[in-house]
Design a protein around this motif. Structure first.
Motif, mmCIF file in Angstrom:
data_model
loop_
_atom_site.group_PDB
_atom_site.id
_atom_site.type_symbol
_atom_site.label_atom_id
_atom_site.label_comp_id
_atom_site.label_asym_id
_atom_site.label_seq_id
_atom_site.Cartn_x
_atom_site.Cartn_y
_atom_site.Cartn_z
ATOM 1 N N ASP A 125 -1.925 -2.925 9.046
ATOM 2 C CA ASP A 125 -1.600 -3.039 7.626
ATOM 3 C C ASP A 125 -0.121 -2.760 7.402
ATOM 4 O OD1 ASP A 125 -2.228 -3.580 4.953
ATOM 5 O OD2 ASP A 125 -2.739 -1.502 4.501
ATOM 6 N N SER A 129 0.500 -6.996 8.347
ATOM 7 C CA SER A 129 -0.069 -7.767 7.236
ATOM 8 C C SER A 129 1.031 -8.408 6.397
ATOM 9 C CB SER A 129 -0.945 -6.872 6.355
ATOM 10 O OG SER A 129 -0.172 -5.870 5.696
ATOM 11 N N TYR A 197 -5.401 -4.148 3.007
ATOM 12 C CA TYR A 197 -6.499 -3.175 2.991
ATOM 13 C C TYR A 197 -7.089 -3.055 1.589
ATOM 14 C CZ TYR A 197 -9.193 1.010 4.079
ATOM 15 O OH TYR A 197 -10.218 1.902 4.277
ATOM 16 N N LEU A 301 -8.651 -4.737 8.329
ATOM 17 C CA LEU A 301 -8.093 -5.532 7.236
ATOM 18 C C LEU A 301 -9.102 -6.511 6.657
ATOM 19 C CD1 LEU A 301 -4.488 -6.353 8.543
ATOM 20 C CD2 LEU A 301 -5.383 -4.273 7.465
#
Length: 321
Positions: A125, A129, A197, A301
Motif C-alpha cells: 500500500d 499502490s 486499502y 489490497l
C-alpha cells in the motif's frame, strides 16, 4: 483540546460555505472517454515492485534501482517520452523517473507517487499502490490520447520515506524545486499516496482529531482528497472528477498542516514551492495498520476499489479545462 476542536469546526464550516458559495469547477460536464482499468495489470505492477531482491529502501540502492528501472520500462512501453532526474545524496545517486504527455511548452500538471519504502518491508500500500496508479493513469492517456494544452508530468519519486522525509533530499523536493528554478508554471500537482486499502467494518476508520468523526464515516470504504487550508479549488476539482468518473466513495478535507497527516506525502514540497497540490489517499495509518510493517503485502489490497480510484483520477485529469 477544546480550542483545537473549535478551530476544526470553524475550518469545516468555512470549507463548506466556500464550496456552496463558489461552485466553480474546472471539470467539463461531459466526457466521451471510456476508461477501463485492468485490475490484473495494476496487481502485477504491485507484485513486481514488492518482489525486488531486497526492500526498495535508500540503503538497498540496487533494489531501489530495479524498481525504478521497472517503472521506466513501463513508461517506455506505454510510448511516452521518459527521462531520469538523477541527484546525489551523501555521495550516492538516486533518481526520479519522469514521463511526459502533451505540448512541451504547456502549463504543467504533475501526477506523482513515491516508489521507495520505509525499512525492510514490501510496501504494497505504501506505496506500490500509488505507483501502480501512476502507471495505469499514464497508460490511459496513451490509450485515449486526450487533446490538451497542458504538459502532464508523471513522476515516480524516490526518498520520500525517513530519514529523508521533510528534507531537501526528497525526490519530490528535487522535482518541485527544478520546476520553480526554471520558472515553469504549474497548474496543479496530485500525489497518489496509499490508494489500495479499504474496509467495510464499522469503526475501521480513525481520524487525527475525534471531532472529525462527526463529519466523516466510521467505515474505511472511501478515498480522501486532502488539500491545504485556503486552497479549496483544486481539492474540489479532483473530488468532482473522482465522483463523476468512478464508483468509489469520495471525501475531502482542507486543513492546516498542523493537523496530523495533512502534509504526510510528496505534495508538501509543491506547497513549499508555491504550487497548488493535493493528496489522494486511503488515509494511510488512520486505517491501514500494516503501515510501515512487514504485513503491508499485496494480498491485503482491494484491487477493485483501487481501480475505481484510478478511474476517477484519470477522469478528472482528462476533463480539466
Amino acid at each position: 483540546m477544546k480550542k483545537v476542536k473549535v478551530l476544526l469546526v470553524l475550518i469545516l464550516l468555512v470549507t463548506f460555505i466556500k464550496a456552496i458559495g463558489n461552485p466553480v469547477f474546472f471539470v467539463k460536464k461531459d466526457s466521451t472517454s471510456k476508461i477501463n482499468v485492468d485490475t490484473i495489470q495494476i496487481k502485477n505492477d504491485v507484485l513486481k515492485l514488492c518482489t525486488t531482491p531486497k526492500a526498495r529502501n535508500y540503503k538497498n540502492i540496487a533494489s531501489l534501482n530495479e524498481a525504478g528501472n521497472y517503472i521506466k520500462q513501463e513508461f517506455t512501453k506505454i510510448g511516452l517520452e521518459v527521462s531520469e532526474q538523477v541527484f546525489s545524496v551523501y555521495g550516492k545517486e538516486y533518481k526520479n523517473i519522469i514521463a511526459y504527455y502533451g505540448p512541451e511548452n504547456g502549463e504543467r500538471i504533475v501526477i506523482g507517487a513515491h516508489y521507495d519504502v520505509c525499512g525492510e518491508q514490501q510496501g504494497a500500500d505504501d506505496n506500490a499502490s500509488g505507483v501502480a496508479g501512476l502507471l495505469e493513469i499514464a497508460r490511459q492517456f496513451q490509450v485515449h490520447k486526450p487533446k490538451t494544452h497542458y504538459r502532464f508530468e508523471f513522476v515516480a519519486y524516490t526518498l520520500e520515506e525517513p530519514p529523508f522525509f521533510r528534507t531537501e533530499y526528497m525526490g519530490s523536493y528535487v522535482h518541485a524545486k527544478s520546476l520553480k528554478d526554471k520558472g515553469i508554471k504549474v497548474k496543479a500537482m496530485i500525489s497518489l499516496e496509499m490508494i489500495g486499502y479499504f474496509s467495510e467494518e464499522k469503526k475501521s476508520q480513525e481520524y487525527p482529531l475525534s471531532i472529525l468523526k462527526l463529519f466523516y464515516p466510521s467505515k474505511a470504504n472511501y478515498i480522501a482528497v486532502v488539500g491545504k487550508f485556503g486552497k479549496g479549488k483544486i481539492t474540489r476539482v479532483v473530488k468532482k472528477g473522482l465522483r463523476k468518473g468512478s464508483d468509489i466513495k469520495v471525501k475531502s478535507i482542507n486543513a492546516p498542516a498542523s493537523v496530523q497527516g495533512i502534509d504526510f506525502s510528496d505534495h508538501l514540497n509543491y506547497w513549499e514551492h508555491g504550487f497548488d497540490a493535493v493528496m489522494v489517499t486511503d488515509t494511510s495509518f488512520f486505517r491501514n495498520k500494516n503501515y510501515h510493517q512487514v504485513t503491508d503485502t499485496p494480498e491485503t489490497l482491494n484491487y477493485y476499489k483501487m481501480a475505481e480510484v484510478i478511474k476517477g483520477v484519470t477522469y478528472a485529469l482528462f476533463n480539466l479545462e
